[in-house]
Design a protein around this motif. Structure first.
Motif, short mmCIF file in Angstrom:
data_model
loop_
_atom_site.label_atom_id
_atom_site.label_comp_id
_atom_site.label_asym_id
_atom_site.label_seq_id
_atom_site.Cartn_x
_atom_site.Cartn_y
_atom_site.Cartn_z
N VAL A 94 -7.85 -4.34 1.52
CA VAL A 94 -6.63 -4.75 2.24
C VAL A 94 -5.55 -3.72 1.87
N VAL A 95 -5.16 -2.91 2.83
CA VAL A 95 -4.17 -1.86 2.57
C VAL A 95 -2.79 -2.37 3.00
N GLY A 96 -1.88 -2.49 2.01
CA GLY A 96 -0.54 -3.00 2.30
C GLY A 96 -0.44 -4.49 2.02
N PRO A 97 -0.49 -4.87 0.72
CA PRO A 97 -0.49 -6.31 0.39
C PRO A 97 0.92 -6.89 0.39
N GLY A 98 1.58 -6.83 1.58
CA GLY A 98 2.88 -7.46 1.74
C GLY A 98 2.68 -8.85 2.33
N ALA A 99 3.54 -9.24 3.27
CA ALA A 99 3.47 -10.60 3.81
C ALA A 99 2.14 -10.84 4.53
N ILE A 100 1.84 -10.02 5.52
CA ILE A 100 0.61 -10.24 6.30
C ILE A 100 -0.62 -9.82 5.50
N GLY A 101 -0.50 -8.74 4.74
CA GLY A 101 -1.63 -8.30 3.91
C GLY A 101 -2.04 -9.39 2.93
N LEU B 17 -7.23 -5.00 -3.20
CA LEU B 17 -5.91 -4.76 -2.62
C LEU B 17 -5.52 -3.32 -2.88
N CYS B 18 -5.01 -2.65 -1.85
CA CYS B 18 -4.58 -1.25 -1.97
C CYS B 18 -3.08 -1.19 -1.73
N ALA B 19 -2.34 -0.99 -2.81
CA ALA B 19 -0.87 -1.03 -2.75
C ALA B 19 -0.32 0.34 -3.12
N ARG B 20 1.00 0.49 -3.02
CA ARG B 20 1.60 1.75 -3.51
C ARG B 20 2.41 1.52 -4.77
N ARG B 21 2.50 0.24 -5.17
CA ARG B 21 3.12 -0.12 -6.46
C ARG B 21 2.44 -1.42 -6.89
N ASP B 22 2.52 -1.74 -8.15
CA ASP B 22 1.86 -2.96 -8.63
C ASP B 22 2.62 -4.18 -8.09
N LEU C 50 -5.70 -3.36 7.56
CA LEU C 50 -4.51 -2.53 7.38
C LEU C 50 -3.26 -3.33 7.77
N ALA C 51 -2.37 -3.54 6.80
CA ALA C 51 -1.19 -4.38 7.06
C ALA C 51 0.09 -3.74 6.54
N VAL C 52 0.14 -2.39 6.62
CA VAL C 52 1.43 -1.74 6.39
C VAL C 52 2.23 -1.82 7.69
N GLY D 290 1.96 7.10 5.92
CA GLY D 290 2.01 7.07 4.45
C GLY D 290 0.75 6.48 3.84
N ALA D 291 0.01 5.69 4.62
CA ALA D 291 -1.23 5.08 4.11
C ALA D 291 -2.45 5.95 4.40
N ALA D 292 -2.21 7.16 4.91
CA ALA D 292 -3.32 8.05 5.29
C ALA D 292 -4.26 8.34 4.12
N ALA E 240 -6.36 -3.28 12.50
CA ALA E 240 -4.93 -2.95 12.42
C ALA E 240 -4.12 -4.22 12.65
N LEU E 241 -3.67 -4.82 11.53
CA LEU E 241 -2.91 -6.08 11.59
C LEU E 241 -1.43 -5.71 11.69
N GLN E 242 -1.03 -5.29 12.86
CA GLN E 242 0.33 -4.77 13.04
C GLN E 242 0.89 -5.25 14.37
N ASN E 243 2.21 -5.28 14.44
CA ASN E 243 2.84 -5.54 15.73
C ASN E 243 2.86 -4.27 16.55
N GLY E 244 3.10 -4.44 17.85
CA GLY E 244 3.16 -3.30 18.75
C GLY E 244 1.99 -3.30 19.71
N SER F 287 3.73 -16.39 10.75
CA SER F 287 5.08 -16.13 10.24
C SER F 287 5.00 -16.18 8.72
N ALA F 288 5.12 -15.02 8.11
CA ALA F 288 4.97 -14.92 6.65
C ALA F 288 6.18 -14.19 6.09
N GLU F 289 6.78 -14.77 5.08
CA GLU F 289 8.01 -14.19 4.53
C GLU F 289 7.85 -13.94 3.03
N1 LIG Z 1 5.62 -10.92 8.34
C1 LIG Z 1 5.31 -11.51 9.48
O1 LIG Z 1 5.56 -12.72 9.66
C2 LIG Z 1 4.64 -10.76 10.60
C3 LIG Z 1 4.40 -9.39 10.52
N2 LIG Z 1 3.69 -8.79 11.53
C4 LIG Z 1 3.39 -7.37 11.49
O2 LIG Z 1 2.48 -7.13 10.42
C5 LIG Z 1 2.66 -5.81 9.90
C6 LIG Z 1 2.92 -5.94 8.39
O3 LIG Z 1 4.15 -6.60 8.24
P1 LIG Z 1 4.58 -7.36 6.91
O4 LIG Z 1 3.39 -7.86 6.20
O5 LIG Z 1 5.63 -8.31 7.28
O6 LIG Z 1 5.22 -6.16 6.08
P2 LIG Z 1 5.56 -6.10 4.54
O7 LIG Z 1 6.68 -5.13 4.41
O8 LIG Z 1 5.73 -7.45 3.97
O9 LIG Z 1 4.25 -5.49 3.91
C7 LIG Z 1 3.89 -4.14 4.03
C8 LIG Z 1 3.20 -3.78 2.74
O10 LIG Z 1 2.66 -2.49 2.86
C9 LIG Z 1 2.92 -1.81 1.63
N3 LIG Z 1 2.83 -0.38 1.85
C10 LIG Z 1 3.68 0.44 2.48
N4 LIG Z 1 3.22 1.70 2.47
C11 LIG Z 1 2.05 1.66 1.78
C12 LIG Z 1 1.11 2.65 1.40
N5 LIG Z 1 1.29 3.94 1.70
N6 LIG Z 1 0.04 2.27 0.72
C13 LIG Z 1 -0.16 0.97 0.39
N7 LIG Z 1 0.70 -0.02 0.71
C14 LIG Z 1 1.79 0.34 1.39
C15 LIG Z 1 4.31 -2.29 1.27
O11 LIG Z 1 4.56 -1.97 -0.07
P3 LIG Z 1 6.04 -2.00 -0.71
O12 LIG Z 1 6.21 -3.40 -1.17
O13 LIG Z 1 5.93 -1.01 -1.81
O14 LIG Z 1 7.00 -1.60 0.36
C16 LIG Z 1 4.14 -3.77 1.54
O15 LIG Z 1 3.50 -4.41 0.46
C17 LIG Z 1 3.86 -5.22 10.67
O16 LIG Z 1 3.39 -4.45 11.74
C18 LIG Z 1 4.58 -6.47 11.19
O17 LIG Z 1 5.34 -6.23 12.34
C19 LIG Z 1 3.19 -9.49 12.60
C20 LIG Z 1 3.43 -10.82 12.70
C21 LIG Z 1 4.21 -11.56 11.76
#
Ligand SMILES: NC(=O)C1=CN([C@@H]2O[C@H](COP(=O)(O)OP(=O)(O)OC[C@H]3O[C@@H](n4cnc5c(N)ncnc54)[C@H](OP(=O)(O)O)[C@@H]3O)[C@@H](O)[C@H]2O)C=CC1
Ligand SMILES: CC(C)(CO)C(=O)C(=O)O
Length: 307
Positions: free
Chosen positions: A9-16, A33-38, A75-77, A84-86, A101-105, A129-131
């Protein structure tokens, strides 16, 4: 149901985090999980049931830690973070990999494929909807259903089987993906108003904002039709209605970035409407105002990435 698979899982933010939760719940995969910071000890909160689930998989903080290619990359960056995730994509992908590709657009494949070493790229429409509600916490608002829509076909079927048994998400196969993607993009375009005003869904209770959102939805749907989507102008009312009926405290990922002073995903969600509108000779008067506002709020200087 698939057998065990290696999933990154690349980009463990809200959707990741939600995607990782689903992969964990499936119970049979090796997930990394593949992040750019812990990100710390991540947990996902369901705001309806109150259930809190810890994510227990290992975390990498650099592509240097990747030990070999995987079968699946989720992929959820943000769209603008894809380049940047290349490094991760290069280390994780071969032609035998599928990148979801779990992304909007509406430009998932064009955006991701150049980095993916000939892997298959499966675009996914994310209805979640993830916050981020804390340094290592993501809260899922379940009054927007946790649904992933992917194109019908063998890759989509495999993806649905991969996550079979995971209650966190439902995977739906759609036969007209162009239409589904533009329907979702229209909601994202409307959500640009949250980022411009710095306000949650309550902003759509204003009559003047509702009118603005309707204009934005109508011009987005006109561009969508020119791009081959089967979306009538009348859908605008229904799509704006989603925001009017939303819990006024619900936000959008682009609003969360705006409130945190981060770069905005303005081009993939709003810029694209103006960009493709111009290509088709379709006027986009609301986007013509909103897009520069979002680009400027994102820190883009004139000529520095704004079309
Ligand atoms: N959140 C939501 O409710 C929804 C989001 N989406 C879409 O989902 C996609 C992801 O959004 P969302 O989860 O909200 O975004 P977030 O900002 O919460 O998560 C993105 C994650 O990617 C990490 N990241 C960025 N660059 C890299 C990299 N080079 N290598 C590894 N990790 C990286 C970020 O790290 P760091 O913390 O360091 O920035 C962050 O953890 C977007 O396209 C968004 O539009 C779609 C529907 C709903
Ligand atoms: C809220 C929603 C569903 C619409 O913009 C979304 O996709 C996001 O938060 O990015």
């Amino acid at each position: 149901m698939t057998a065990m698979a290696d999933i990154a899982v690349v980009g463990p933010g809200a959707i990741g985090s939600v995607a990782a939760l689903a992969a964990q719940q499936a119970g049979r995969h090796n997930v990394t999980l593949c992040a750019r910071r812990d990100p710390g000890a991540l947990r996902v909160v369901d705001d309806v049931s109150g259930e809190v689930t810890e994510l227990t998989m290992p975390v990498l903080t650099s592509p240097d830690g990747v030990t070999g290619p995987v079968e699946w990359v989720l992929l959820a960056v943000k769209a603008h973070q894809t380049d940047g995730a290349a490094g991760y994509l290069n280390a994780l992908c071969t032609p035998a990999t599928t990148v979801v590709a779990l992304q909007n657009g509406v430009e998932h494949v064009a955006r991701v494929a150049p980095h993916a070493n000939d892997a298959r790229v499966l675009p996914a429409i994310v209805w979640i909807s993830a916050e981020p509600t804390g340094p290592s916490e993501v809260t899922v608002r379940n009054n927007i259903s946790s649904l992933l829509q992917v194109p019908a076909g063998p890759e989509g079927e495999e993806f649905a089987r991969l996550l079979e048994g995971a209650p966190a998400v439902e995977v739906e196969l759609v036969s007209d993906f162009t239409t589904a993607a533009w329907r979702k993009l229209t909601t994202n375009a409307i959500a640009g108003i949250m980022a411009a005003t710095g306000r949650r869904a309550a902003v759509y209770q204003r009559e003047d904002v509702r009118e603005l959102a309707l204009g934005l939805a109508r011009e987005t749907l006109a561009v969508a039709r020119a791009e081959g989507a089967a979306l009538a102008e009348e859908e605008a009312e229904a799509l704006v209605g989603i925001f009017e009926r939303m819990d006024p405290e619900i936000g959008s990922s682009i609003l969360f970035d705006r409130l945190a002073g981060r770069e905005l995903e303005w081009d993939a969600r709003n810029g694209v409407v103006r960009r493709l509108g111009r290509r088709h000779g379709i006027g986009t008067p609301v986007s013509d105002v909103l897009v520069p506002v979002l680009a400027a709020a994102s820190g883009v200087e004139v000529g520095g990435g704004e079309e």
